[in-house]
Design a protein around this motif. Structure first.
Motif, mmCIF file in Angstrom:
data_model
loop_
_atom_site.group_PDB
_atom_site.id
_atom_site.type_symbol
_atom_site.label_atom_id
_atom_site.label_comp_id
_atom_site.label_asym_id
_atom_site.label_seq_id
_atom_site.Cartn_x
_atom_site.Cartn_y
_atom_site.Cartn_z
ATOM 1 N N ARG A 299 29.897 -35.461 96.444
ATOM 2 C CA ARG A 299 30.921 -34.537 96.941
ATOM 3 C C ARG A 299 30.299 -33.497 97.877
ATOM 4 N NH1 ARG A 299 32.634 -34.748 91.284
ATOM 5 N NH2 ARG A 299 34.408 -36.195 91.141
ATOM 6 N N THR B 20 24.755 -46.142 95.291
ATOM 7 C CA THR B 20 23.571 -45.342 95.623
ATOM 8 C C THR B 20 22.865 -44.770 94.402
ATOM 9 O OG1 THR B 20 24.821 -43.276 95.797
ATOM 10 C CG2 THR B 20 24.613 -44.629 97.802
ATOM 11 N N LEU B 21 23.556 -44.691 93.254
ATOM 12 C CA LEU B 21 23.057 -44.051 92.031
ATOM 13 C C LEU B 21 23.001 -42.525 92.150
ATOM 14 C CD1 LEU B 21 20.189 -46.480 90.930
ATOM 15 C CD2 LEU B 21 22.622 -46.535 90.327
ATOM 16 N N LEU B 22 23.623 -41.956 93.198
ATOM 17 C CA LEU B 22 23.759 -40.509 93.300
ATOM 18 C C LEU B 22 24.817 -40.062 92.296
ATOM 19 C CD1 LEU B 22 23.851 -40.067 97.188
ATOM 20 C CD2 LEU B 22 21.953 -39.493 95.671
ATOM 21 N N ASP B 23 24.710 -38.817 91.815
ATOM 22 C CA ASP B 23 25.745 -38.333 90.912
ATOM 23 C C ASP B 23 26.935 -37.821 91.725
ATOM 24 O OD1 ASP B 23 25.413 -35.479 91.532
ATOM 25 O OD2 ASP B 23 23.576 -35.590 90.349
ATOM 26 N N ALA B 24 28.066 -37.648 91.053
ATOM 27 C CA ALA B 24 29.309 -37.280 91.739
ATOM 28 C C ALA B 24 29.189 -35.937 92.456
ATOM 29 C CB ALA B 24 30.461 -37.254 90.735
ATOM 30 N N THR B 25 28.485 -34.997 91.849
ATOM 31 C CA THR B 25 28.330 -33.674 92.466
ATOM 32 C C THR B 25 27.608 -33.773 93.801
ATOM 33 O OG1 THR B 25 28.258 -32.609 90.282
ATOM 34 C CG2 THR B 25 27.369 -31.367 92.150
ATOM 35 N N GLN B 26 26.537 -34.570 93.840
ATOM 36 C CA GLN B 26 25.776 -34.729 95.078
ATOM 37 C C GLN B 26 26.607 -35.448 96.139
ATOM 38 O OE1 GLN B 26 22.491 -33.512 95.652
ATOM 39 N NE2 GLN B 26 23.193 -33.928 97.716
ATOM 40 N N GLN C 273 28.803 -43.487 94.298
ATOM 41 C CA GLN C 273 27.965 -43.343 93.107
ATOM 42 C C GLN C 273 27.378 -44.680 92.677
ATOM 43 O OE1 GLN C 273 31.002 -40.775 90.682
ATOM 44 N NE2 GLN C 273 29.034 -40.662 89.658
ATOM 45 N N LYS C 274 28.224 -45.680 92.637
ATOM 46 C CA LYS C 274 27.796 -46.991 92.160
ATOM 47 C C LYS C 274 26.785 -47.644 93.089
ATOM 48 C CE LYS C 274 31.967 -48.222 89.509
ATOM 49 N NZ LYS C 274 32.605 -46.888 89.536
ATOM 50 N N THR D 203 34.288 -41.459 96.267
ATOM 51 C CA THR D 203 33.088 -40.901 95.645
ATOM 52 C C THR D 203 32.527 -41.816 94.563
ATOM 53 O OG1 THR D 203 33.687 -38.607 96.102
ATOM 54 C CG2 THR D 203 32.224 -38.986 94.227
ATOM 55 N N ASP D 204 33.416 -42.384 93.722
ATOM 56 C CA ASP D 204 32.920 -43.217 92.638
ATOM 57 C C ASP D 204 32.269 -44.499 93.141
ATOM 58 O OD1 ASP D 204 35.401 -44.202 93.474
ATOM 59 O OD2 ASP D 204 35.851 -45.061 91.521
#
Length: 218
Positions: free
Chosen positions: A207, A199-205, A196-197, A192-193
Motif C-alpha cells: 500500500r 512478491t512476498l511483500l506485506d500489505a502495508t509495504q 503480496q502473493k 494489493t493481495d
C-alpha cells in the motif's frame, strides 16, 4: 520435358535472387528517416518526414547537456534521447540517455528490450545486472569506466560516492523501452493481495508503494 523443367527451376531461382536483391537494395535507398510523430509508431518505427522539409537542426539534440532534476524518491534523473524526443534516431537502431544521480541516488532495478552500455563521466557508482540464472554481476565504476548490460536483463546503478554522479548510456534501439520493477508493480490497479502473493511483500509495504507511485486498488 526434363530439360524444360530444369530451365524453369533455374528461372525461378534467378527470379528469387532478383527479388531478394531488390529488397536489400531498397533498404539502402534512404539515407535516414526522421520520424513523423503525427502518425502512430509501429514495430518498425515511425513513418518518415519529407526530406525536403528537414534542416541540420533535425539531426542535432541538445537535451543531454543539462543536468536532470533529482528531487524525487530515487534522487536521480534519466533524460532520454530516443525516437520520440529525438526523431532523427528513428530506424537507426540506437539511442542515448543522461543519468544524474545525487548523493545516494539510484537508478532502480529495471530492464529494456535491448542492450545498453554505460560510461561514467563523474562520480563513483555501483552498477550491475542479474543473469537469467539469478547470478548477480556488479562492480564499482569510476570516471571513464564502461559496463555492458545485456538485453532484457534486470540492471541498476547506485551512487556510492560523496558527490553527485553523471553517466551517459547508449542503447541499441531508437525505442528501447524502460520498465522499472517497483513502478511496474505499484503504479497500476493490480490488487494489493495479488502483489503480496507474487512478491512476498506485506500489505502495508504494498500500500505504501501504491501510494507513492499512484496505484489504486489498495
Amino acid at each position: 520435358m526434363i530439360q524444360i523443367s530444369s530451365n524453369m527451376d533455374g528461372l525461378k531461382i534467378i527470379l528469387l535472387f532478383a527479388i531478394l536483391i531488390s529488397f536489400s537494395s531498397a533498404t539502402t535507398v534512404v539515407d535516414f528517416c526522421v520520424a513523423d510523430l503525427s502518425f502512430p509508431g509501429g514495430p518498425a518505427g515511425y513513418p518518415c518526414r519529407n526530406p525536403s522539409n528537414l534542416t541540420v537542426d533535425d539531426f542535432v539534440f541538445s537535451g543531454l547537456g543539462v543536468a536532470g532534476n533529482t528531487e524525487n524518491i530515487f534522487n536521480s534523473s534519466a533524460f532520454l534521447a530516443i525516437d520520440t524526443t529525438f526523431p532523427a534516431l528513428n530506424g537507426l537502431g540506437l539511442s542515448m540517455a543522461r543519468l544524474d544521480l545525487g548523493v545516494g541516488g539510484v537508478i532502480p532495478i529495471h530492464s529494456h528490450r535491448v542492450s545498453e552500455v554505460i560510461l561514467v563521466i563523474e562520480g563513483t557508482i555501483i552498477a550491475g545486472f542479474i543473469g537469467s540464472d539469478n547470478t548477480p554481476y556488479y562492480k564499482t565504476l569510476k570516471k571513464g569506466d564502461i559496463m555492458i548490460f545485456p538485453h532484457t536483463l534486470l540492471h541498476f546503478q547506485v551512487n556510492i560516492g560523496k558527490t553527485p554522479a553523471l553517466a551517459f548510456v547508449s542503447l541499441n534501439s531508437a525505442s528501447p523501452g524502460f520498465q522499472t520493477t517497483t513502478i511496474a508493480l505499484a503504479a497500476n490497479d493490480l490488487p494489493t493481495d495479488v502483489i503480496q502473493k507474487i512478491t512476498l511483500l506485506d500489505a502495508t509495504q504494498v500500500r505504501k508503494l501504491k501510494t507513492i507511485f499512484g496505484g489504486t486498488n489498495l
